[in-house]
Design an enzyme around this catalytic site. Structure first.
Site, PDB file in Angstrom:
ATOM      1  N   GLY A  12       0.780  -1.234   0.000  1.00 49.06           N
ATOM      2  CA  GLY A  12       0.000   0.000   0.000  1.00 49.06           C
ATOM      3  C   GLY A  12       0.813   1.284   0.000  1.00 49.06           C
ATOM      4  N   ASP A  41       7.906  -7.448  13.954  1.00 48.93           N
ATOM      5  CA  ASP A  41       6.504  -7.265  14.353  1.00 48.93           C
ATOM      6  C   ASP A  41       6.416  -6.025  15.244  1.00 48.93           C
ATOM      7  OD1 ASP A  41       3.953  -7.329  15.307  1.00 48.93           O
ATOM      8  OD2 ASP A  41       4.091  -9.320  16.230  1.00 48.93           O
ATOM      9  N   LEU A  42       5.835  -4.962  14.711  1.00 45.39           N
ATOM     10  CA  LEU A  42       5.779  -3.695  15.441  1.00 45.39           C
ATOM     11  C   LEU A  42       4.641  -3.646  16.457  1.00 45.39           C
ATOM     12  CD1 LEU A  42       6.617  -1.246  12.496  1.00 45.39           C
ATOM     13  CD2 LEU A  42       8.167  -2.167  14.232  1.00 45.39           C
ATOM     14  N   TYR A 153      -9.217   2.831  15.998  1.00 41.49           N
ATOM     15  CA  TYR A 153      -8.449   3.309  14.835  1.00 41.49           C
ATOM     16  C   TYR A 153      -8.316   4.831  14.868  1.00 41.49           C
ATOM     17  CZ  TYR A 153      -6.929   4.103  10.063  1.00 41.49           C
ATOM     18  OH  TYR A 153      -6.202   4.518   8.966  1.00 41.49           O
ATOM     19  N   LYS A 157      -4.959   7.228  15.679  1.00 39.50           N
ATOM     20  CA  LYS A 157      -4.461   8.210  14.700  1.00 39.50           C
ATOM     21  C   LYS A 157      -4.469   9.622  15.279  1.00 39.50           C
ATOM     22  CE  LYS A 157      -3.465   5.438  11.310  1.00 39.50           C
ATOM     23  NZ  LYS A 157      -2.068   5.275  10.873  1.00 39.50           N
TER      24      LYS A 157
HETATM   25  P1  NAD Z   1      -1.655  -1.825   3.907  1.00 36.75           P
HETATM   26  O1  NAD Z   1      -2.345  -2.898   4.655  1.00 36.75           O
HETATM   27  O2  NAD Z   1      -1.560  -1.926   2.437  1.00 36.75           O
HETATM   28  O3  NAD Z   1      -0.179  -1.619   4.490  1.00 36.75           O
HETATM   29  C1  NAD Z   1       0.091  -1.638   5.856  1.00 36.75           C
HETATM   30  C2  NAD Z   1       1.444  -2.300   6.070  1.00 36.75           C
HETATM   31  O4  NAD Z   1       1.708  -2.283   7.482  1.00 36.75           O
HETATM   32  C3  NAD Z   1       1.469  -3.763   5.602  1.00 36.75           C
HETATM   33  O5  NAD Z   1       2.566  -3.997   4.771  1.00 36.75           O
HETATM   34  C4  NAD Z   1       1.553  -4.543   6.900  1.00 36.75           C
HETATM   35  O6  NAD Z   1       2.250  -5.763   6.796  1.00 36.75           O
HETATM   36  C5  NAD Z   1       2.265  -3.541   7.809  1.00 36.75           C
HETATM   37  N1  NAD Z   1       2.031  -3.884   9.203  1.00 36.75           N
HETATM   38  C6  NAD Z   1       0.821  -4.067   9.809  1.00 36.75           C
HETATM   39  N2  NAD Z   1       0.993  -4.509  11.057  1.00 36.75           N
HETATM   40  C7  NAD Z   1       2.334  -4.620  11.251  1.00 36.75           C
HETATM   41  C8  NAD Z   1       3.135  -5.063  12.327  1.00 36.75           C
HETATM   42  N3  NAD Z   1       2.590  -5.531  13.468  1.00 36.75           N
HETATM   43  N4  NAD Z   1       4.476  -5.037  12.189  1.00 36.75           N
HETATM   44  C9  NAD Z   1       5.035  -4.617  11.039  1.00 36.75           C
HETATM   45  N5  NAD Z   1       4.332  -4.185   9.969  1.00 36.75           N
HETATM   46  C10 NAD Z   1       2.993  -4.206  10.069  1.00 36.75           C
HETATM   47  O7  NAD Z   1      -2.392  -0.493   4.340  1.00 36.75           O
HETATM   48  P2  NAD Z   1      -2.212   1.037   3.893  1.00 36.75           P
HETATM   49  O8  NAD Z   1      -3.560   1.531   3.575  1.00 36.75           O
HETATM   50  O9  NAD Z   1      -1.100   1.213   2.941  1.00 36.75           O
HETATM   51  O10 NAD Z   1      -1.824   1.662   5.303  1.00 36.75           O
HETATM   52  C11 NAD Z   1      -0.636   2.415   5.516  1.00 36.75           C
HETATM   53  C12 NAD Z   1      -0.933   3.471   6.564  1.00 36.75           C
HETATM   54  O11 NAD Z   1      -1.874   4.397   6.023  1.00 36.75           O
HETATM   55  C13 NAD Z   1      -1.571   2.924   7.846  1.00 36.75           C
HETATM   56  O12 NAD Z   1      -0.972   3.558   8.948  1.00 36.75           O
HETATM   57  C14 NAD Z   1      -3.020   3.318   7.709  1.00 36.75           C
HETATM   58  O13 NAD Z   1      -3.652   3.476   8.943  1.00 36.75           O
HETATM   59  C15 NAD Z   1      -2.892   4.631   6.968  1.00 36.75           C
HETATM   60  N6  NAD Z   1      -4.117   5.074   6.294  1.00 36.75           N
HETATM   61  C16 NAD Z   1      -4.658   4.331   5.289  1.00 36.75           C
HETATM   62  C17 NAD Z   1      -5.816   4.774   4.662  1.00 36.75           C
HETATM   63  C18 NAD Z   1      -6.467   4.012   3.530  1.00 36.75           C
HETATM   64  O14 NAD Z   1      -7.616   4.333   3.166  1.00 36.75           O
HETATM   65  N7  NAD Z   1      -5.798   3.023   2.952  1.00 36.75           N
HETATM   66  C19 NAD Z   1      -6.407   5.964   5.084  1.00 36.75           C
HETATM   67  C20 NAD Z   1      -5.839   6.693   6.104  1.00 36.75           C
HETATM   68  C21 NAD Z   1      -4.673   6.241   6.704  1.00 36.75           C
END
Ligand code: NAD
Length: 255
Positions: A12, A41-42, A153, A157
Protein backbone atom coordinates in the site's frame (compact mmCIF):
# COMPACT_ATOMS: atom_id res chain seq x y z
CA UNK A 1 22.99 9.47 -0.33
CA UNK A 2 19.91 10.14 1.79
CA UNK A 3 19.14 7.11 3.96
CA UNK A 4 15.49 6.68 4.99
CA UNK A 5 13.75 4.02 7.06
CA UNK A 6 10.19 3.25 5.88
CA UNK A 7 7.89 1.07 7.98
CA UNK A 8 5.04 -0.81 6.33
CA UNK A 9 7.15 -0.95 3.17
CA UNK A 10 5.67 -4.23 1.89
CA UNK A 11 2.24 -2.92 0.89
CA UNK A 12 0.00 0.00 0.00
CA UNK A 13 1.14 3.49 0.99
CA UNK A 14 4.45 2.28 2.48
CA UNK A 15 5.37 0.46 -0.75
CA UNK A 16 4.49 3.54 -2.80
CA UNK A 17 6.50 5.79 -0.45
CA UNK A 18 9.50 3.45 -0.73
CA UNK A 19 9.31 3.57 -4.54
CA UNK A 20 8.94 7.37 -4.61
CA UNK A 21 11.87 7.91 -2.24
CA UNK A 22 14.04 5.49 -4.22
CA UNK A 23 13.19 7.47 -7.37
CA UNK A 24 14.31 10.60 -5.49
CA UNK A 25 17.67 8.92 -4.82
CA UNK A 26 17.16 7.70 -1.25
CA UNK A 27 18.50 4.44 0.05
CA UNK A 28 15.38 2.95 1.66
CA UNK A 29 15.57 0.53 4.57
CA UNK A 30 12.16 -1.16 4.68
CA UNK A 31 10.61 -2.60 7.84
CA UNK A 32 7.55 -4.86 7.74
CA UNK A 33 6.14 -8.15 8.96
CA UNK A 34 7.20 -9.72 5.66
CA UNK A 35 9.00 -8.95 2.39
CA UNK A 36 11.23 -6.24 3.85
CA UNK A 37 14.91 -5.52 4.55
CA UNK A 38 14.05 -5.82 8.23
CA UNK A 39 11.28 -8.25 9.15
CA UNK A 40 9.81 -7.29 12.52
CA UNK A 41 6.50 -7.27 14.35
CA UNK A 42 5.78 -3.70 15.44
CA UNK A 43 2.88 -4.79 17.64
CA UNK A 44 5.24 -5.85 20.47
CA UNK A 45 7.94 -4.12 22.51
CA UNK A 46 10.44 -6.84 21.57
CA UNK A 47 9.59 -6.52 17.86
CA UNK A 48 10.00 -2.73 17.96
CA UNK A 49 13.32 -2.99 19.82
CA UNK A 50 14.58 -5.54 17.29
CA UNK A 51 13.46 -3.26 14.41
CA UNK A 52 15.25 -0.25 15.90
CA UNK A 53 18.44 -2.24 16.55
CA UNK A 54 18.46 -3.66 13.01
CA UNK A 55 17.76 -0.23 11.49
CA UNK A 56 20.58 1.38 13.50
CA UNK A 57 22.94 -1.35 12.31
CA UNK A 58 21.82 -0.94 8.69
CA UNK A 59 22.40 2.84 8.74
CA UNK A 60 25.50 2.79 10.98
CA UNK A 61 23.74 5.03 13.47
CA UNK A 62 23.23 7.90 11.01
CA UNK A 63 19.77 8.38 9.51
CA UNK A 64 18.43 11.17 7.27
CA UNK A 65 14.78 10.15 7.06
CA UNK A 66 12.06 8.10 8.75
CA UNK A 67 8.57 7.48 7.36
CA UNK A 68 6.21 5.41 9.53
CA UNK A 69 3.43 3.87 7.44
CA UNK A 70 2.87 0.48 9.11
CA UNK A 71 -0.62 0.35 10.49
CA UNK A 72 -3.80 -1.69 10.90
CA UNK A 73 -7.36 -0.74 9.96
CA UNK A 74 -10.61 -1.39 11.85
CA UNK A 75 -10.80 -4.98 10.57
CA UNK A 76 -7.76 -6.00 12.65
CA UNK A 77 -8.27 -8.94 15.02
CA UNK A 78 -8.57 -6.78 18.16
CA UNK A 79 -8.86 -3.15 19.22
CA UNK A 80 -5.78 -3.51 21.41
CA UNK A 81 -3.74 -4.64 18.40
CA UNK A 82 -4.80 -1.51 16.47
CA UNK A 83 -3.54 0.65 19.34
CA UNK A 84 -0.32 -1.39 19.63
CA UNK A 85 0.68 -1.03 15.97
CA UNK A 86 -0.76 2.37 15.07
CA UNK A 87 0.37 4.27 18.16
CA UNK A 88 3.17 2.37 19.91
CA UNK A 89 4.56 0.89 16.67
CA UNK A 90 5.12 4.44 15.43
CA UNK A 91 6.00 6.35 18.61
CA UNK A 92 8.61 3.82 19.75
CA UNK A 93 10.29 3.85 16.34
CA UNK A 94 10.39 7.66 16.44
CA UNK A 95 11.96 7.60 19.90
CA UNK A 96 14.35 4.76 19.08
CA UNK A 97 15.67 6.41 15.91
CA UNK A 98 15.75 10.03 17.15
CA UNK A 99 19.45 10.11 18.00
CA UNK A 100 20.38 8.60 14.61
CA UNK A 101 18.22 11.24 12.89
CA UNK A 102 19.92 13.99 14.89
CA UNK A 103 23.21 12.85 13.26
CA UNK A 104 21.68 12.90 9.76
CA UNK A 105 21.83 15.43 6.93
CA UNK A 106 18.80 17.79 7.07
CA UNK A 107 16.82 15.04 8.80
CA UNK A 108 13.07 14.68 8.49
CA UNK A 109 10.51 12.23 9.84
CA UNK A 110 6.89 11.73 8.88
CA UNK A 111 4.05 9.68 10.33
CA UNK A 112 1.00 8.51 8.41
CA UNK A 113 -2.08 9.57 10.37
CA UNK A 114 -5.61 9.59 8.98
CA UNK A 115 -8.53 11.88 8.27
CA UNK A 116 -10.28 9.70 10.89
CA UNK A 117 -8.23 11.54 13.55
CA UNK A 118 -10.50 14.56 13.04
CA UNK A 119 -13.64 12.62 13.97
CA UNK A 120 -15.67 14.64 16.57
CA UNK A 121 -15.19 13.46 20.17
CA UNK A 122 -12.20 11.23 19.44
CA UNK A 123 -9.93 13.45 21.52
CA UNK A 124 -12.10 12.72 24.61
CA UNK A 125 -11.62 8.93 24.54
CA UNK A 126 -9.84 7.69 27.71
CA UNK A 127 -7.64 5.43 25.58
CA UNK A 128 -6.13 8.52 23.91
CA UNK A 129 -4.83 9.89 27.21
CA UNK A 130 -3.41 6.46 28.08
CA UNK A 131 -1.59 6.25 24.74
CA UNK A 132 -0.11 9.71 25.23
CA UNK A 133 0.92 8.70 28.78
CA UNK A 134 2.75 5.72 27.23
CA UNK A 135 0.76 3.20 29.24
CA UNK A 136 0.49 0.55 26.55
CA UNK A 137 -1.12 -2.17 28.68
CA UNK A 138 -3.84 0.18 29.96
CA UNK A 139 -4.45 1.78 26.53
CA UNK A 140 -4.86 -1.64 24.89
CA UNK A 141 -7.14 -2.81 27.72
CA UNK A 142 -9.30 0.35 27.39
CA UNK A 143 -9.57 -0.15 23.64
CA UNK A 144 -10.60 -3.78 24.09
CA UNK A 145 -13.17 -2.89 26.78
CA UNK A 146 -14.73 -0.24 24.52
CA UNK A 147 -14.71 -2.83 21.73
CA UNK A 148 -15.24 -0.28 18.95
CA UNK A 149 -12.60 -0.88 16.24
CA UNK A 150 -13.34 2.41 14.44
CA UNK A 151 -12.87 4.33 17.69
CA UNK A 152 -9.61 2.46 18.36
CA UNK A 153 -8.45 3.31 14.83
CA UNK A 154 -9.43 6.98 14.99
CA UNK A 155 -8.15 7.29 18.58
CA UNK A 156 -4.76 5.82 17.64
CA UNK A 157 -4.46 8.21 14.70
CA UNK A 158 -5.49 11.23 16.79
CA UNK A 159 -3.00 10.27 19.53
CA UNK A 160 -0.10 9.74 17.12
CA UNK A 161 -0.78 13.16 15.58
CA UNK A 162 -0.71 14.82 19.02
CA UNK A 163 2.46 12.84 19.83
CA UNK A 164 4.14 14.18 16.67
CA UNK A 165 3.08 17.78 17.26
CA UNK A 166 4.34 17.70 20.86
CA UNK A 167 7.60 16.04 19.82
CA UNK A 168 8.07 18.66 17.09
CA UNK A 169 8.85 21.33 19.69
CA UNK A 170 11.83 19.37 21.06
CA UNK A 171 12.93 18.00 17.70
CA UNK A 172 12.84 21.43 16.04
CA UNK A 173 15.60 22.49 18.44
CA UNK A 174 17.57 19.38 17.43
CA UNK A 175 17.15 20.26 13.74
CA UNK A 176 14.86 17.32 12.93
CA UNK A 177 11.65 18.09 11.07
CA UNK A 178 8.62 15.98 12.03
CA UNK A 179 5.25 16.03 10.26
CA UNK A 180 2.09 14.00 9.76
CA UNK A 181 0.26 13.19 6.53
CA UNK A 182 -3.40 12.35 7.10
CA UNK A 183 -4.84 10.44 4.13
CA UNK A 184 -8.50 9.99 3.32
CA UNK A 185 -9.70 6.77 1.67
CA UNK A 186 -6.84 5.27 -0.35
CA UNK A 187 -7.06 2.17 -2.54
CA UNK A 188 -4.94 -0.32 -0.59
CA UNK A 189 -5.48 -3.79 0.93
CA UNK A 190 -6.37 -2.06 4.23
CA UNK A 191 -9.24 -0.12 2.64
CA UNK A 192 -10.29 -3.19 0.64
CA UNK A 193 -10.61 -5.18 3.87
CA UNK A 194 -12.94 -2.53 5.33
CA UNK A 195 -14.99 -2.36 2.12
CA UNK A 196 -15.43 -6.13 2.21
CA UNK A 197 -16.50 -6.08 5.88
CA UNK A 198 -20.27 -6.16 6.47
CA UNK A 199 -19.89 -3.74 9.41
CA UNK A 200 -18.17 -0.94 7.48
CA UNK A 201 -18.48 -1.54 3.72
CA UNK A 202 -21.67 0.38 3.03
CA UNK A 203 -20.78 3.39 5.20
CA UNK A 204 -17.39 3.73 3.50
CA UNK A 205 -18.92 3.45 0.03
CA UNK A 206 -21.48 6.16 0.93
CA UNK A 207 -18.88 8.57 2.36
CA UNK A 208 -17.46 9.95 -0.87
CA UNK A 209 -14.85 12.72 -0.91
CA UNK A 210 -15.69 16.01 -2.68
CA UNK A 211 -13.33 14.95 -5.48
CA UNK A 212 -15.70 12.01 -5.99
CA UNK A 213 -13.19 9.19 -5.67
CA UNK A 214 -10.67 7.46 -3.46
CA UNK A 215 -6.97 8.26 -3.66
CA UNK A 216 -4.15 6.06 -4.92
CA UNK A 217 -1.11 5.13 -2.80
CA UNK A 218 1.03 7.13 -5.21
CA UNK A 219 -0.98 10.30 -4.57
CA UNK A 220 -0.08 10.02 -0.89
CA UNK A 221 3.52 9.01 -1.59
CA UNK A 222 4.15 12.05 -3.82
CA UNK A 223 3.20 14.36 -0.94
CA UNK A 224 5.40 12.36 1.45
CA UNK A 225 8.30 12.62 -1.02
CA UNK A 226 7.86 16.40 -1.12
CA UNK A 227 7.58 16.73 2.66
CA UNK A 228 10.72 14.65 3.18
CA UNK A 229 12.65 16.82 0.71
CA UNK A 230 14.44 20.13 1.15
CA UNK A 231 11.59 21.68 -0.86
CA UNK A 232 9.62 21.43 2.41
CA UNK A 233 12.43 22.74 4.65
CA UNK A 234 10.14 25.02 6.72
CA UNK A 235 7.31 22.48 7.17
CA UNK A 236 7.48 21.21 10.72
CA UNK A 237 4.98 19.97 13.31
CA UNK A 238 2.11 20.09 10.88
CA UNK A 239 -0.59 17.63 9.82
CA UNK A 240 -1.36 17.71 6.11
CA UNK A 241 -4.67 16.22 4.96
CA UNK A 242 -4.42 14.43 1.62
CA UNK A 243 -8.02 13.33 1.40
CA UNK A 244 -9.82 14.61 -1.70
CA UNK A 245 -11.50 17.22 0.50
CA UNK A 246 -13.02 14.92 3.15
CA UNK A 247 -11.80 17.04 6.06
CA UNK A 248 -13.16 20.21 4.43
CA UNK A 249 -16.49 18.42 3.92
CA UNK A 250 -16.86 17.34 7.54
CA UNK A 251 -15.46 20.36 9.44
CA UNK A 252 -14.97 23.36 7.16
CA UNK A 253 -14.47 25.83 10.00
CA UNK A 254 -11.67 23.87 11.75
CA UNK A 255 -8.13 24.00 10.37
P1 NAD B 1 -1.65 -1.82 3.91
O1 NAD B 1 -2.34 -2.90 4.65
O2 NAD B 1 -1.56 -1.93 2.44
O3 NAD B 1 -0.18 -1.62 4.49
C1 NAD B 1 0.09 -1.64 5.86
C2 NAD B 1 1.44 -2.30 6.07
O4 NAD B 1 1.71 -2.28 7.48
C3 NAD B 1 1.47 -3.76 5.60
O5 NAD B 1 2.57 -4.00 4.77
C4 NAD B 1 1.55 -4.54 6.90
O6 NAD B 1 2.25 -5.76 6.80
C5 NAD B 1 2.26 -3.54 7.81
N1 NAD B 1 2.03 -3.88 9.20
C6 NAD B 1 0.82 -4.07 9.81
N2 NAD B 1 0.99 -4.51 11.06
C7 NAD B 1 2.33 -4.62 11.25
C8 NAD B 1 3.13 -5.06 12.33
N3 NAD B 1 2.59 -5.53 13.47
N4 NAD B 1 4.48 -5.04 12.19
C9 NAD B 1 5.03 -4.62 11.04
N5 NAD B 1 4.33 -4.18 9.97
C10 NAD B 1 2.99 -4.21 10.07
O7 NAD B 1 -2.39 -0.49 4.34
P2 NAD B 1 -2.21 1.04 3.89
O8 NAD B 1 -3.56 1.53 3.57
O9 NAD B 1 -1.10 1.21 2.94
O10 NAD B 1 -1.82 1.66 5.30
C11 NAD B 1 -0.64 2.42 5.52
C12 NAD B 1 -0.93 3.47 6.56
O11 NAD B 1 -1.87 4.40 6.02
C13 NAD B 1 -1.57 2.92 7.85
O12 NAD B 1 -0.97 3.56 8.95
C14 NAD B 1 -3.02 3.32 7.71
O13 NAD B 1 -3.65 3.48 8.94
C15 NAD B 1 -2.89 4.63 6.97
N6 NAD B 1 -4.12 5.07 6.29
C16 NAD B 1 -4.66 4.33 5.29
C17 NAD B 1 -5.82 4.77 4.66
C18 NAD B 1 -6.47 4.01 3.53
O14 NAD B 1 -7.62 4.33 3.17
N7 NAD B 1 -5.80 3.02 2.95
C19 NAD B 1 -6.41 5.96 5.08
C20 NAD B 1 -5.84 6.69 6.10
C21 NAD B 1 -4.67 6.24 6.70
Amino acid sequence: MTVTVVTGSASGIGAAVSAQLQQAGHRVIGIDRRDADIVADLSTTEGRQAAVAAALEACNGVLDGLVCCAGLGPTASSCGLIVAVNYFGMSELVDGLGDALACGDKPAALLIGSVASAHPGIDKLPMVELMLARDEAAAKAQADVLGNPQAAYAGSKYAITVFARRKAVEWGRRGIRLNVVAPGAVETPLLQASLSDARYGEAIRNFVSPLGRNGSPDEIARVVRFMQSEQASFMHGTAVFVDGGMDALTRPERF
